[in-house]
Scaffold this motif. Structure first.
Motif, PDB file in Angstrom:
ATOM      1  N   ARG A  82       0.835  -1.207   0.000  1.00  0.00           N
ATOM      2  CA  ARG A  82       0.000   0.000   0.000  1.00  0.00           C
ATOM      3  C   ARG A  82       0.867   1.253   0.000  1.00  0.00           C
ATOM      4  O   ARG A  82       0.632   2.183  -0.780  1.00  0.00           O
ATOM      5  CB  ARG A  82      -0.936  -0.005   1.214  1.00  0.00           C
ATOM      6  CG  ARG A  82      -1.956  -1.118   1.183  1.00  0.00           C
ATOM      7  CD  ARG A  82      -3.113  -0.847   2.123  1.00  0.00           C
ATOM      8  NE  ARG A  82      -4.023  -1.988   2.195  1.00  0.00           N
ATOM      9  CZ  ARG A  82      -5.262  -1.941   2.647  1.00  0.00           C
ATOM     10  NH1 ARG A  82      -5.757  -0.789   3.077  1.00  0.00           N
ATOM     11  NH2 ARG A  82      -6.009  -3.014   2.702  1.00  0.00           N
ATOM     12  N   ALA A  96      -9.696  -0.336  -1.722  1.00  0.00           N
ATOM     13  CA  ALA A  96     -11.003  -0.908  -1.402  1.00  0.00           C
ATOM     14  C   ALA A  96     -10.944  -1.618  -0.051  1.00  0.00           C
ATOM     15  O   ALA A  96      -9.886  -2.112   0.356  1.00  0.00           O
ATOM     16  CB  ALA A  96     -11.419  -1.892  -2.493  1.00  0.00           C
ATOM     17  N   HIS A  97     -12.098  -1.674   0.613  1.00  0.00           N
ATOM     18  CA  HIS A  97     -12.111  -2.276   1.955  1.00  0.00           C
ATOM     19  C   HIS A  97     -11.749  -3.758   1.913  1.00  0.00           C
ATOM     20  O   HIS A  97     -11.288  -4.320   2.905  1.00  0.00           O
ATOM     21  CB  HIS A  97     -13.488  -2.090   2.600  1.00  0.00           C
ATOM     22  CG  HIS A  97     -14.585  -2.891   1.942  1.00  0.00           C
ATOM     23  ND1 HIS A  97     -14.879  -4.174   2.310  1.00  0.00           N
ATOM     24  CD2 HIS A  97     -15.435  -2.575   0.931  1.00  0.00           C
ATOM     25  CE1 HIS A  97     -15.882  -4.632   1.570  1.00  0.00           C
ATOM     26  NE2 HIS A  97     -16.230  -3.682   0.720  1.00  0.00           N
ATOM     27  N   ASP A  98     -11.932  -4.407   0.762  1.00  0.00           N
ATOM     28  CA  ASP A  98     -11.601  -5.824   0.650  1.00  0.00           C
ATOM     29  C   ASP A  98     -10.285  -6.055  -0.094  1.00  0.00           C
ATOM     30  O   ASP A  98     -10.027  -7.145  -0.617  1.00  0.00           O
ATOM     31  CB  ASP A  98     -12.737  -6.575  -0.058  1.00  0.00           C
ATOM     32  CG  ASP A  98     -13.049  -5.991  -1.438  1.00  0.00           C
ATOM     33  OD1 ASP A  98     -12.490  -4.923  -1.775  1.00  0.00           O
ATOM     34  OD2 ASP A  98     -13.851  -6.606  -2.173  1.00  0.00           O
ATOM     35  N   SER A  99      -9.433  -5.009  -0.123  1.00  0.00           N
ATOM     36  CA  SER A  99      -8.127  -5.142  -0.791  1.00  0.00           C
ATOM     37  C   SER A  99      -7.303  -6.257  -0.143  1.00  0.00           C
ATOM     38  O   SER A  99      -7.295  -6.418   1.084  1.00  0.00           O
ATOM     39  CB  SER A  99      -7.366  -3.816  -0.695  1.00  0.00           C
ATOM     40  OG  SER A  99      -6.031  -3.979  -1.145  1.00  0.00           O
ATOM     41  N   THR A 100      -6.633  -7.025  -0.968  1.00  0.00           N
ATOM     42  CA  THR A 100      -5.804  -8.121  -0.452  1.00  0.00           C
ATOM     43  C   THR A 100      -4.463  -7.629   0.085  1.00  0.00           C
ATOM     44  O   THR A 100      -3.747  -8.390   0.743  1.00  0.00           O
ATOM     45  CB  THR A 100      -5.553  -9.158  -1.555  1.00  0.00           C
ATOM     46  OG1 THR A 100      -4.937  -8.498  -2.682  1.00  0.00           O
ATOM     47  CG2 THR A 100      -6.864  -9.807  -1.997  1.00  0.00           C
ATOM     48  N   ASP A 103      -2.390  -3.733   5.329  1.00  0.00           N
ATOM     49  CA  ASP A 103      -2.159  -2.345   5.705  1.00  0.00           C
ATOM     50  C   ASP A 103      -0.996  -2.296   6.700  1.00  0.00           C
ATOM     51  O   ASP A 103      -0.909  -3.145   7.592  1.00  0.00           O
ATOM     52  CB  ASP A 103      -3.408  -1.752   6.349  1.00  0.00           C
ATOM     53  CG  ASP A 103      -3.320  -0.246   6.500  1.00  0.00           C
ATOM     54  OD1 ASP A 103      -2.632   0.207   7.438  1.00  0.00           O
ATOM     55  OD2 ASP A 103      -3.917   0.477   5.683  1.00  0.00           O
ATOM     56  N   ASP A 106      -2.126  -2.474  10.406  1.00  0.00           N
ATOM     57  CA  ASP A 106      -2.994  -3.527  10.925  1.00  0.00           C
ATOM     58  C   ASP A 106      -2.611  -3.843  12.368  1.00  0.00           C
ATOM     59  O   ASP A 106      -1.450  -4.124  12.677  1.00  0.00           O
ATOM     60  CB  ASP A 106      -2.865  -4.796  10.077  1.00  0.00           C
ATOM     61  CG  ASP A 106      -3.635  -4.700   8.771  1.00  0.00           C
ATOM     62  OD1 ASP A 106      -4.530  -3.842   8.670  1.00  0.00           O
ATOM     63  OD2 ASP A 106      -3.340  -5.481   7.842  1.00  0.00           O
ATOM     64  N   HIS A 119      -9.812  -1.375   7.577  1.00  0.00           N
ATOM     65  CA  HIS A 119     -10.781  -1.631   6.514  1.00  0.00           C
ATOM     66  C   HIS A 119     -10.754  -0.588   5.403  1.00  0.00           C
ATOM     67  O   HIS A 119     -11.079  -0.888   4.258  1.00  0.00           O
ATOM     68  CB  HIS A 119     -12.190  -1.717   7.101  1.00  0.00           C
ATOM     69  CG  HIS A 119     -12.404  -2.948   7.920  1.00  0.00           C
ATOM     70  ND1 HIS A 119     -12.260  -4.215   7.410  1.00  0.00           N
ATOM     71  CD2 HIS A 119     -12.741  -3.119   9.223  1.00  0.00           C
ATOM     72  CE1 HIS A 119     -12.509  -5.114   8.339  1.00  0.00           C
ATOM     73  NE2 HIS A 119     -12.795  -4.480   9.458  1.00  0.00           N
ATOM     74  N   PRO A 142     -15.453   0.504   6.611  1.00  0.00           N
ATOM     75  CA  PRO A 142     -15.169   0.357   5.169  1.00  0.00           C
ATOM     76  C   PRO A 142     -15.581   1.560   4.330  1.00  0.00           C
ATOM     77  O   PRO A 142     -14.923   1.893   3.343  1.00  0.00           O
ATOM     78  CB  PRO A 142     -15.976  -0.893   4.774  1.00  0.00           C
ATOM     79  CG  PRO A 142     -16.143  -1.643   6.058  1.00  0.00           C
ATOM     80  CD  PRO A 142     -16.255  -0.616   7.135  1.00  0.00           C
ATOM     81  N   GLU A 143     -16.680   2.224   4.703  1.00  0.00           N
ATOM     82  CA  GLU A 143     -17.214   3.300   3.864  1.00  0.00           C
ATOM     83  C   GLU A 143     -16.704   4.678   4.268  1.00  0.00           C
ATOM     84  O   GLU A 143     -17.184   5.701   3.743  1.00  0.00           O
ATOM     85  CB  GLU A 143     -18.752   3.291   3.933  1.00  0.00           C
ATOM     86  CG  GLU A 143     -19.338   3.769   5.269  1.00  0.00           C
ATOM     87  CD  GLU A 143     -19.159   2.794   6.422  1.00  0.00           C
ATOM     88  OE1 GLU A 143     -19.414   3.171   7.577  1.00  0.00           O
ATOM     89  OE2 GLU A 143     -18.739   1.639   6.142  1.00  0.00           O
TER      90      GLU A 143
END
Length: 520
Positions: A82, A96-100, A103, A106, A119, A142-143
């Motif tokens: 990232r 995106a919140h579902d990025s593989t 971070d 974390d 997220h 996420p949003e």
């Protein structure tokens, strides 16, 4: 953009333009704190951080919403997709919140109840003449950042870039004026950066920066395990000799029989076993820096030979007729009290004065307890790579335990302690993505757990720990009083305490303020 967004951008620009640039090595760090405070008014996030570095690695200059041990970490871009994407791109980068991609923070956000992954994440880079700054925003929701338009975020990043360039120019002009030259010294490798922001470390960093710009010989004094070798490398890398050799020799491992050959070299046939010519350490370091570690262990015979080389700048290899002139800056280190050694007749006074043109004192870890969270973060980030895990973190109780230990082995003891604990934690939590070091993994006794007879001789450590507890107790009581006076209204209490509301909530949570128990 609507009127509210335009108003926020205007306030951001005005706040950053009013920042007064400091005239010291911490000026960029102070600006970063102002930047984070201002960005908090523009973007709602659980954590905001400003990082500095190059295209290989980044370190955190300032942050809001991250745990204490995050600050000391050094993020290698090749291991952090990232951050690498942000540095490689132009403009705002969102994930995106579902990025593989994992971070870098974390498990490090203060807002989370458990060690959960981040997220939502976005960030942008600021290209400066001598380094790269990266600003990151993270949230557990996420949003969180979906409501901000690209236009708004791009204008925000442009304002920050413009104001940051202004600050960087002021810092550069000041540094050039202070050094009385227009060319700055070569950029230091971050792997040898000195970790710590305590008063004693800030003093040491300022002294190192000052003497590095000269060609004076340096004597580094400090207890075992404090990091004297690291300071020596720091002096070299901030000097005009940074692109020349840095050669070190451990004087404690130099027997008299081979010492002269090690220091000055020998020619083939000079003695039994000399089957080829060999350069000594002085010639290897020609043009650069020679680091004499444990110089207090040299015998009187070797001291006289070393003194002669320092006085004349000339060396003669064993068995050679030719005398060669060398241009070497000598940095020496010792854990001995050389002035006491002189009185005992164990060290030459004339050699001491040749070496100690500029003395540097490296503080013990007891003298810089405030730096332990930063050091912990620095070591944990290294261990993340060494142990091949996604993240390594430490719980607050364990960190408190480290702050209450006396650390007779200083930073080296702390590093080894954390390394052992991380290995144990990985073995116990082998299925977890985020490895958490807990108290059970660190079998040391804090000062408060030791008998009084064992700690009576360490008043400095007791004072530091009690001071920290007193400050936290005062903060806790101020929050409770402010909430009571403002009918449990967080925003009103934050205004009374002159804090940002989100920061106040996080601080209360970190201090363990239980308002239900207090008022209900």
């Amino acid at each position: 953009m609507n009127a509210l967004e335009l108003s926020k951008l205007l306030e951001l620009s005005m706040a950053l333009s009013k920042h007064v640039v400091g005239q010291d090595s911490a000026a960029l760090k102070q600006y970063s704190k102002t930047l984070i405070f201002s960005l908090n008014q523009c973007v709602t996030a659980d954590a905001i951080a400003v990082l500095s570095g190059d295209k290989q690695a980044l370190t955190i200059l300032a942050s809001n919403g991250l745990s204490e041990d995050a600050i000391g970490r050094r993020f290698l871009l090749k291991q952090q997709p990232r951050l690498n994407a942000i540095v490689a791109a132009d403009g705002i980068v969102s994930f995106a919140h579902d990025s593989t991609h994992p971070d870098p923070y974390d498990g490090l956000l203060l807002a989370q109840e458990n060690r959960l992954p981040v997220h939502a994440c976005m960030g942008f880079k600021l290209m400066l003449p001598n380094n790269i700054l990266v600003v990151t925003f993270d949230s557990l929701r996420p949003e969180s950042f979906q409501s901000y338009s690209d236009t708004y975020l791009n204008m925000l990043s442009n304002i920050v870039l413009y104001q940051t360039q202004r600050v960087q120019e002021s810092i550069t002009f000041y540094n050039q004026a202070r050094a009385h030259k227009a060319i700055q010294p070569p950029k230091m490798e971050k792997k040898h950066a000195l970790v710590g922001e305590s008063v004693s470390m800030q003093t040491l960093k300022a002294e190192v920066e000052l003497v590095a710009s000269s060609d004076f010989n340096v004597l580094i004094q400090g207890d075992t395990g404090t990091g004297k070798e690291l300071v020596a490398k720091h002096v070299h890398q901030l000097s005009a000799r940074a692109d020349k050799p840095f050669v070190q020799i451990n004087c404690a491992a130099l027997p008299d029989t081979i010492a002269e050959s090690e220091l000055f070299g020998h020619v083939k046939g000079a003695f039994t076993g000399a089957d080829k010519d060999r350069l000594g350490k002085f010639l290897m370091a020609d043009g650069g820096t020679l680091f004499l570690d444990e110089v207090g262990e040299l015998s009187l015979l070797l001291q006289s030979k070393l003194l002669r080389a320092l006085q004349s700048g000339e060396v003669q290899a064993v068995g050679a007729d030719e005398i060669r002139v060398v241009n070497v800056r000598v940095v020496a280190a010792t854990n001995r009290d050389l002035q006491h050694e002189i009185k005992q007749g164990k060290f030459r006074a004339d050699l001491y004065h040749r070496l100690c043109v500029y003395p540097l004192h490296v503080p013990t870890l007891t003298e810089r307890l405030d730096d332990i969270p930063l050091l912990v973060g620095f070591f944990l980030e290294q261990l993340r790579t060494t142990l091949n895990v996604k993240q390594v973190v430490m719980d607050k109780l364990t960190l408190t335990k480290l702050l209450q230990h006396d650390w007779p082995g200083n930073v080296r003891e702390l590093e080894h302690c954390i390394s052992r604990a991380a290995l144990k934690a990985k073995h116990q939590q082998w299925q977890a993505d985020i490895i958490e070091i807990q108290q059970i993994d660190i079998p040391i006794k804090s000062t408060s757990e030791m008998p009084a007879s064992l700690i009576s001789g360490t008043p400095r450590s007791q004072h530091q720990v009690s001071m920290k507890s007193a400050v936290e107790g005062l903060q806790k009581q101020l929050i409770i009083d402010a909430m009571e006076q403002n009918q449990m209204n967080w925003s009103a209490a934050a205004r009374q305490l002159e804090l940002d509301r989100a920061n106040l909530v996080r601080l209360a949570k970190r201090l363990g303020v239980d308002l239900k128990k207090q008022f209900g």
